[in-house]
Design a protein around this motif. Sequence first.
Motif, PDB file in Angstrom:
ATOM      1  N   GLY A 205       4.153   2.194   1.841  1.00 23.68           N
ATOM      2  CA  GLY A 205       5.120   2.680   1.320  1.00 23.68           C
ATOM      3  C   GLY A 205       5.015   4.321   1.766  1.00 23.68           C
ATOM      4  O   GLY A 205       4.254   5.071   1.364  1.00 23.68           O
ATOM      5  N   GLU A 206       6.197   4.888   2.344  1.00 25.71           N
ATOM      6  CA  GLU A 206       6.385   6.297   2.796  1.00 25.71           C
ATOM      7  C   GLU A 206       7.996   6.319   2.707  1.00 25.71           C
ATOM      8  O   GLU A 206       8.764   5.090   2.723  1.00 25.71           O
ATOM      9  N   PRO A 207       8.451   7.387   2.396  1.00 30.35           N
ATOM     10  CA  PRO A 207      10.055   7.735   2.338  1.00 30.35           C
ATOM     11  C   PRO A 207      10.914   7.364   3.607  1.00 30.35           C
ATOM     12  O   PRO A 207      10.646   8.274   4.455  1.00 30.35           O
TER      13      PRO A 207
ATOM     14  N   ALA B   7       5.974   3.293  -7.655  1.00 25.63           N
ATOM     15  CA  ALA B   7       6.789   2.590  -8.572  1.00 25.63           C
ATOM     16  C   ALA B   7       7.406   1.407  -8.301  1.00 25.63           C
ATOM     17  O   ALA B   7       7.324   0.400  -9.234  1.00 25.63           O
ATOM     18  N   SER B   8       7.875   1.465  -7.088  1.00 23.71           N
ATOM     19  CA  SER B   8       8.551   0.295  -6.542  1.00 23.71           C
ATOM     20  C   SER B   8       7.803  -0.739  -6.397  1.00 23.71           C
ATOM     21  O   SER B   8       7.991  -2.012  -6.705  1.00 23.71           O
ATOM     22  N   MET B   9       6.413  -0.741  -5.688  1.00 29.67           N
ATOM     23  CA  MET B   9       5.503  -1.341  -5.436  1.00 29.67           C
ATOM     24  C   MET B   9       4.877  -2.123  -6.775  1.00 29.67           C
ATOM     25  O   MET B   9       4.570  -3.211  -6.721  1.00 29.67           O
TER      26      MET B   9
ATOM     27  N   ASN C 280       0.917  -1.452  -0.006  1.00 30.83           N
ATOM     28  CA  ASN C 280      -0.179  -0.190  -0.042  1.00 30.83           C
ATOM     29  C   ASN C 280       0.795   1.563  -0.158  1.00 30.83           C
ATOM     30  O   ASN C 280       1.920   1.396   0.961  1.00 30.83           O
ATOM     31  N   THR C 281       0.369   2.056  -0.856  1.00 36.43           N
ATOM     32  CA  THR C 281       0.932   3.318  -0.441  1.00 36.43           C
ATOM     33  C   THR C 281      -0.126   4.470  -1.173  1.00 36.43           C
ATOM     34  O   THR C 281      -1.232   4.085  -1.408  1.00 36.43           O
ATOM     35  N   HIS C 282       0.122   5.772  -1.289  1.00 42.16           N
ATOM     36  CA  HIS C 282      -0.759   6.872  -1.804  1.00 42.16           C
ATOM     37  C   HIS C 282      -0.538   7.370  -3.064  1.00 42.16           C
ATOM     38  O   HIS C 282       0.603   7.511  -3.376  1.00 42.16           O
TER      39      HIS C 282
ATOM     40  N   GLY D 199       5.681  11.781  12.493  1.00 40.55           N
ATOM     41  CA  GLY D 199       4.556  12.149  11.895  1.00 40.55           C
ATOM     42  C   GLY D 199       3.605  10.717  11.755  1.00 40.55           C
ATOM     43  O   GLY D 199       3.711  10.075  12.470  1.00 40.55           O
ATOM     44  N   ALA D 200       2.493  11.016  10.984  1.00 40.23           N
ATOM     45  CA  ALA D 200       1.524   9.980  10.898  1.00 40.23           C
ATOM     46  C   ALA D 200       1.524   9.359   9.357  1.00 40.23           C
ATOM     47  O   ALA D 200       1.959  10.222   8.414  1.00 40.23           O
ATOM     48  N   CYS D 201       0.950   8.139   9.290  1.00 41.58           N
ATOM     49  CA  CYS D 201       0.739   7.797   8.055  1.00 41.58           C
ATOM     50  C   CYS D 201      -0.458   6.822   7.891  1.00 41.58           C
ATOM     51  O   CYS D 201      -1.023   6.560   8.968  1.00 41.58           O
ATOM     52  N   ASP D 202      -0.826   6.037   6.753  1.00 40.90           N
ATOM     53  CA  ASP D 202      -1.874   5.380   6.732  1.00 40.90           C
ATOM     54  C   ASP D 202      -1.696   3.943   7.343  1.00 40.90           C
ATOM     55  O   ASP D 202      -2.674   3.038   7.450  1.00 40.90           O
ATOM     56  N   LEU D 203      -0.652   3.452   8.076  1.00 40.45           N
ATOM     57  CA  LEU D 203      -0.259   2.330   8.495  1.00 40.45           C
ATOM     58  C   LEU D 203      -1.469   2.065   9.795  1.00 40.45           C
ATOM     59  O   LEU D 203      -2.160   1.141   9.982  1.00 40.45           O
ATOM     60  N   VAL D 204      -1.823   3.384  10.373  1.00 41.35           N
ATOM     61  CA  VAL D 204      -2.837   2.948  11.625  1.00 41.35           C
ATOM     62  C   VAL D 204      -4.084   2.316  11.039  1.00 41.35           C
ATOM     63  O   VAL D 204      -4.627   1.676  11.659  1.00 41.35           O
ATOM     64  N   HIS D 205      -4.471   2.739   9.874  1.00 39.22           N
ATOM     65  CA  HIS D 205      -5.796   2.262   9.462  1.00 39.22           C
ATOM     66  C   HIS D 205      -5.752   0.818   9.060  1.00 39.22           C
ATOM     67  O   HIS D 205      -6.651   0.293   9.080  1.00 39.22           O
TER      68      HIS D 205
END
Length: 389
Positions: free
Chosen positions: A164-166, A113-115, A74-76, A331-337
């Motif tokens: 996926g996040e940097p 792109a990597s995913m 997953n990424t955005h 910070g935060a990201c979509d992992l929590v969901h």
Amino acid sequence: MSCSPDINRLVSDLAEMIAMPSENPPGHETEVARFVARELEPLGFEIAIAEYAPDRPNISATLRNGPGPVFALNTHMDTVPVGSGWTHEALRMTREGERLYGRGACDCKGSLASMLEAARILATSRAAWSGTLIAVFVADEEVSSQGARFYTRDCPAIDFAIIGEPTSNAVFTAHKGSLRPIVLVEGVTAHSGTPELGRNAIYDAGRLMARIEAHHGGVIRHITHPLVGNASLCVTRIGGGKADNVVPDACELLLDRRLVPGEDEEAAKADILALLERARQVEGIVAKVTGYKPTTGGATQTAPDAPLSVAALAAASAADIARPGPFGFQGACDLVHFREAGASGVVIGPGDLANAHKPDEFVTIGELADATRIYVDIVCRLMPPVVTG
């Protein structure tokens, strides 16, 4: 199995997606979603595009390959606005040596792109793994994670998820959450020539801000987590007054409360209400929470000794990542969901977080290739090979 990515295709994919504007606001991720569908559907992935709002889609591409775990990549698809200060074209990828410049190169079209390349490799190497692979790319992470919330509300059961996040391809197993209450401080209006006949809401807001600062220093910053550090509370916006010659009867504050894994959001809200009540009792300050600004979400973590964490750290080490982790996001990201939906999850992706959201954002070709290898390696470590005979 061979998990060597096609470098030319990786670079080409990133260039195409950077040229597809998905700045948020407004988002408009449809073009990126359709690009993903064109790339994965011919490989046997079942494509589903679902909009939570007009032109705000999620795309999921599902490949079933026998019994086994369900694994999500997953990424955005959205990016922050282009902004100013660029010395390269923001919406046209520029290559300078190993660096690939453009809005979203680092956050988060590089991960996408990597995913995408990892999904291709896994689709053409099905004997190496068994289970279900879902490539799910969502809208709106940069503002309030509406895409991830919409997807995980009724998604299939997922065992493992890589977000996926940097992270420079290091493994992050935890992140902070955010809560942004809007606080209205109430006063009594009067003519500015006789201010003593009123109660200046801006003055009261100043006294309240001193209390907020003291509460952060005395209480909140002492709430800590080994990977993400301390919780925090601060004021990030203030506005008040309606006319040059009128004592203001209202002043609005925006608070930013960062939570660490293990904190309860409702308890944090109650703590802020208690702070306002103490200000009323001690200083007569009348203030109330009138609402909450949308945020990415709460804090979360996956245990460092969970099978996914162990596999991810081993894969990052095998790819010669100098400091594989585990670490935690400030910070935060979509992992929590995905965690709230029941998945074990980690955050890994190409690019340096220090470059995200800035002019001349970039990712390196080597980071893209390493991320692809790491994604494939983790999947194969946790999804057993197909049994034949």
